[in-house]
Scaffold this motif. Structure first.
Motif, PDB file in Angstrom:
ATOM      1  N   SER A 117       6.910 -11.864 -14.149  1.00 10.16           N
ATOM      2  CA  SER A 117       8.109 -12.399 -14.789  1.00 10.16           C
ATOM      3  C   SER A 117       8.750 -11.317 -15.629  1.00 10.16           C
ATOM      4  N   ILE A 118      10.061 -11.133 -15.474  1.00 10.50           N
ATOM      5  CA  ILE A 118      10.774 -10.125 -16.256  1.00 10.50           C
ATOM      6  C   ILE A 118      10.689 -10.453 -17.739  1.00 10.50           C
ATOM      7  N   LYS A 119      10.716 -11.735 -18.084  1.00 11.02           N
ATOM      8  CA  LYS A 119      10.690 -12.137 -19.492  1.00 11.02           C
ATOM      9  C   LYS A 119       9.319 -11.903 -20.113  1.00 11.02           C
ATOM     10  N   SER A 120       8.281 -12.336 -19.413  1.00 12.90           N
ATOM     11  CA  SER A 120       6.936 -12.224 -19.986  1.00 12.90           C
ATOM     12  C   SER A 120       6.333 -10.838 -19.826  1.00 12.90           C
ATOM     13  N   LYS A 121       6.847 -10.056 -18.849  1.00 15.59           N
ATOM     14  CA  LYS A 121       6.331  -8.709 -18.576  1.00 15.59           C
ATOM     15  C   LYS A 121       4.851  -8.735 -18.166  1.00 15.59           C
ATOM     16  N   THR A 122       4.399  -9.853 -17.630  1.00 11.15           N
ATOM     17  CA  THR A 122       3.006  -9.954 -17.199  1.00 11.15           C
ATOM     18  C   THR A 122       2.791  -9.100 -15.958  1.00 11.15           C
ATOM     19  N   ALA A 123       1.917  -8.116 -16.052  1.00 13.91           N
ATOM     20  CA  ALA A 123       1.700  -7.177 -14.958  1.00 13.91           C
ATOM     21  C   ALA A 123       1.056  -7.865 -13.755  1.00 13.91           C
ATOM     22  N   ILE A 124       1.510  -7.474 -12.567  1.00 12.78           N
ATOM     23  CA  ILE A 124       0.899  -7.949 -11.323  1.00 12.78           C
ATOM     24  C   ILE A 124      -0.269  -7.036 -10.981  1.00 12.78           C
ATOM     25  N   LYS A 125      -1.398  -7.645 -10.642  1.00 19.68           N
ATOM     26  CA  LYS A 125      -2.583  -6.893 -10.239  1.00 19.68           C
ATOM     27  C   LYS A 125      -2.964  -7.278  -8.813  1.00 19.68           C
ATOM     28  N   ARG A 126      -3.885  -6.533  -8.224  1.00 19.60           N
ATOM     29  CA  ARG A 126      -4.258  -6.775  -6.833  1.00 19.60           C
ATOM     30  C   ARG A 126      -4.703  -8.216  -6.610  1.00 19.60           C
ATOM     31  N   CYS A 127      -5.406  -8.773  -7.579  1.00 21.94           N
ATOM     32  CA  CYS A 127      -5.896 -10.149  -7.431  1.00 21.94           C
ATOM     33  C   CYS A 127      -4.765 -11.172  -7.401  1.00 21.94           C
ATOM     34  N   ASP A 128      -3.558 -10.756  -7.839  1.00 20.76           N
ATOM     35  CA  ASP A 128      -2.407 -11.667  -7.852  1.00 20.76           C
ATOM     36  C   ASP A 128      -1.641 -11.668  -6.524  1.00 20.76           C
ATOM     37  N   LEU A 129      -1.918 -10.709  -5.653  1.00 20.51           N
ATOM     38  CA  LEU A 129      -1.128 -10.546  -4.434  1.00 20.51           C
ATOM     39  C   LEU A 129      -1.134 -11.772  -3.518  1.00 20.51           C
ATOM     40  N   PRO A 130      -2.277 -12.445  -3.304  1.00 19.47           N
ATOM     41  CA  PRO A 130      -2.232 -13.632  -2.445  1.00 19.47           C
ATOM     42  C   PRO A 130      -1.233 -14.680  -2.927  1.00 19.47           C
ATOM     43  N   LYS A 131      -1.201 -14.908  -4.246  1.00 16.49           N
ATOM     44  CA  LYS A 131      -0.283 -15.907  -4.800  1.00 16.49           C
ATOM     45  C   LYS A 131       1.159 -15.427  -4.722  1.00 16.49           C
ATOM     46  N   ILE A 132       1.391 -14.162  -5.087  1.00 11.06           N
ATOM     47  CA  ILE A 132       2.754 -13.625  -5.087  1.00 11.06           C
ATOM     48  C   ILE A 132       3.336 -13.611  -3.672  1.00 11.06           C
ATOM     49  N   LEU A 133       2.549 -13.151  -2.698  1.00 11.62           N
ATOM     50  CA  LEU A 133       3.023 -13.021  -1.315  1.00 11.62           C
ATOM     51  C   LEU A 133       2.905 -14.314  -0.525  1.00 11.62           C
ATOM     52  N   GLY A 134       2.178 -15.281  -1.066  1.00 12.27           N
ATOM     53  CA  GLY A 134       2.006 -16.546  -0.354  1.00 12.27           C
ATOM     54  C   GLY A 134       1.150 -16.404   0.893  1.00 12.27           C
ATOM     55  N   VAL A 135       0.097 -15.580   0.811  1.00 12.95           N
ATOM     56  CA  VAL A 135      -0.768 -15.331   1.973  1.00 12.95           C
ATOM     57  C   VAL A 135      -2.227 -15.497   1.554  1.00 12.95           C
ATOM     58  N   SER A 136      -3.122 -15.429   2.526  1.00 10.63           N
ATOM     59  CA  SER A 136      -4.549 -15.541   2.249  1.00 10.63           C
ATOM     60  C   SER A 136      -5.072 -14.267   1.594  1.00 10.63           C
ATOM     61  N   LYS A 137      -6.247 -14.351   1.021  1.00 10.15           N
ATOM     62  CA  LYS A 137      -6.845 -13.179   0.393  1.00 10.15           C
ATOM     63  C   LYS A 137      -7.078 -12.076   1.420  1.00 10.15           C
ATOM     64  N   ARG A 138      -7.511 -12.458   2.609  1.00  7.30           N
ATOM     65  CA  ARG A 138      -7.770 -11.472   3.667  1.00  7.30           C
ATOM     66  C   ARG A 138      -6.483 -10.754   4.070  1.00  7.30           C
ATOM     67  N   THR A 139      -5.390 -11.517   4.208  1.00  5.60           N
ATOM     68  CA  THR A 139      -4.103 -10.913   4.569  1.00  5.60           C
ATOM     69  C   THR A 139      -3.609  -9.994   3.462  1.00  5.60           C
ATOM     70  N   SER A 140      -3.804 -10.394   2.214  1.00  3.81           N
ATOM     71  CA  SER A 140      -3.364  -9.558   1.092  1.00  3.81           C
ATOM     72  C   SER A 140      -4.167  -8.261   1.042  1.00  3.81           C
ATOM     73  N   GLU A 141      -5.444  -8.326   1.423  1.00  3.05           N
ATOM     74  CA  GLU A 141      -6.272  -7.114   1.442  1.00  3.05           C
ATOM     75  C   GLU A 141      -5.798  -6.149   2.523  1.00  3.05           C
ATOM     76  N   ARG A 142      -5.414  -6.688   3.676  1.00  2.00           N
ATOM     77  CA  ARG A 142      -4.873  -5.833   4.747  1.00  2.00           C
ATOM     78  C   ARG A 142      -3.560  -5.203   4.297  1.00  2.00           C
ATOM     79  N   PHE A 143      -2.741  -5.999   3.621  1.00  2.61           N
ATOM     80  CA  PHE A 143      -1.483  -5.487   3.097  1.00  2.61           C
ATOM     81  C   PHE A 143      -1.751  -4.334   2.128  1.00  2.61           C
ATOM     82  N   TRP A 144      -2.698  -4.527   1.210  1.00  2.46           N
ATOM     83  CA  TRP A 144      -2.985  -3.502   0.221  1.00  2.46           C
ATOM     84  C   TRP A 144      -3.472  -2.213   0.863  1.00  2.46           C
ATOM     85  N   GLU A 145      -4.337  -2.326   1.842  1.00  5.96           N
ATOM     86  CA  GLU A 145      -4.845  -1.147   2.523  1.00  5.96           C
ATOM     87  C   GLU A 145      -3.723  -0.367   3.204  1.00  5.96           C
TER      88      GLU A 145
END
Length: 283
Positions: free
Chosen positions: A87-115
């Motif tokens: 969030s621009i207002k809260s400035k809460t940093a996104i971390k790798r563990c947040d990617l599944p929720k942010i991207l709307g994908v499974s943990k496995r898919t987010s790991e492939r994305f990260w790699e």
């Protein structure tokens, strides 16, 4: 074509020339149009529209189309220093563990994305926070001399497409994202001047122009790209609809003009202006 001289009544000096068919707009009318334009453009600012610049000269060919789609979507979470925040207002940093929720994908898919994107496109700092590569992505204004090297993507447009598409369509969304910088914000047509608000001043582009813009040169590629756009469908109130439509005379698809379905994407100030375009997408 006839030409007519414009003469100053007091001095008798010729101050200009007009041709038959030219339209003369009185000073009061020009002032009125200017004021209306400023009001319409002011709506964009009042809506707080956000955007990210992506280096147009950078080659994403090492990434699968579905990964490019997720990367462009993730870039809409960039702050002005290129850190990724929930969030621009809260400035809460996104971390790798947040990617599944942010991207709307499974943990496995987010790991492939990260790699696929780590280090080259997105980096992780010592605190685990994620940052975009400054040489590829820039948030905020650019200097005029460098602006031509970047494509401008509006957050709302990218997010609307990403969330409307099913996962299987993410392969094709990369092609749709290429349209966004050229979509006129008020009238939903592809043009050379996407921020123009006066309908009479819009300079439409053809499918051939667009393909040249993204580096597709021959007609076989143009036909292939059109088939891709024809194949991508979105759910609109329970019915399948295409993202864009093509209008052209005869069989020459290279001269086709392109309009965008306002049911799927419209970020302008007056939905009534694009209501008629909905007819192109009815079943």
């Amino acid at each position: 074509m006839c030409e007519y001289s414009i003469v100053d009544n007091e001095t008798g000096v010729i101050v200009g020339v007009i041709k038959s068919g030219d339209v003369i707009v009185p000073a009061e009318e020009r002032k009125r149009r200017c004021e209306m334009r400023k009001k319409r453009e002011g709506r964009y600012r009042s809506k707080g529209e956000k955007y990210i610049f992506v280096n147009a000269t950078f080659d994403f060919s090492d990434l699968p189309p579905s990964i490019v789609t997720k990367l462009i979507y993730l870039s809409t979470y960039a702050d002005y220093n290129n850190s990724l925040v929930a969030s621009i207002k809260s400035k809460t940093a996104i971390k790798r563990c947040d990617l599944p929720k942010i991207l709307g994908v499974s943990k496995r898919t987010s790991e492939r994305f990260w790699e696929s994107v780590k280090d080259k496109y997105v980096r992780e700092d010592e605190n685990g926070s994620l940052w975009l590569n400054d040489s590829i992505f820039k948030r905020g204004k650019l200097k005029n001399k460098t602006a031509v090297e970047y494509q401008q993507f509006y957050f709302n447009g990218v997010r609307a497409l990403y969330k409307s598409a099913k996962g299987k369509n993410h392969n094709h969304l990369g092609y749709l994202f290429q349209l966004i910088p050229l979509i006129n914000r008020e009238w939903n047509v592809l043009c050379k001047n996407p921020l123009e608000t006066e309908l009479d001043n819009i300079q439409l582009i053809t499918m051939e122009d667009f393909c040249s813009y993204i580096g597709y040169k021959n007609t076989s590629n143009i036909s292939k790209l059109k088939k891709i756009y024809d194949a991508v469908e979105f759910d609109v109130r329970g019915k399948k609809q295409k993202f864009c439509a093509f209008t052209y005379n005869g069989l020459d698809t290279t001269k086709a003009k392109i309009c965008v379905n306002p049911e799927i994407l419209y970020v302008g100030s007056n939905g009534g202006r694009v209501e008629v375009l909905k007819l192109f997408f009815k079943e």
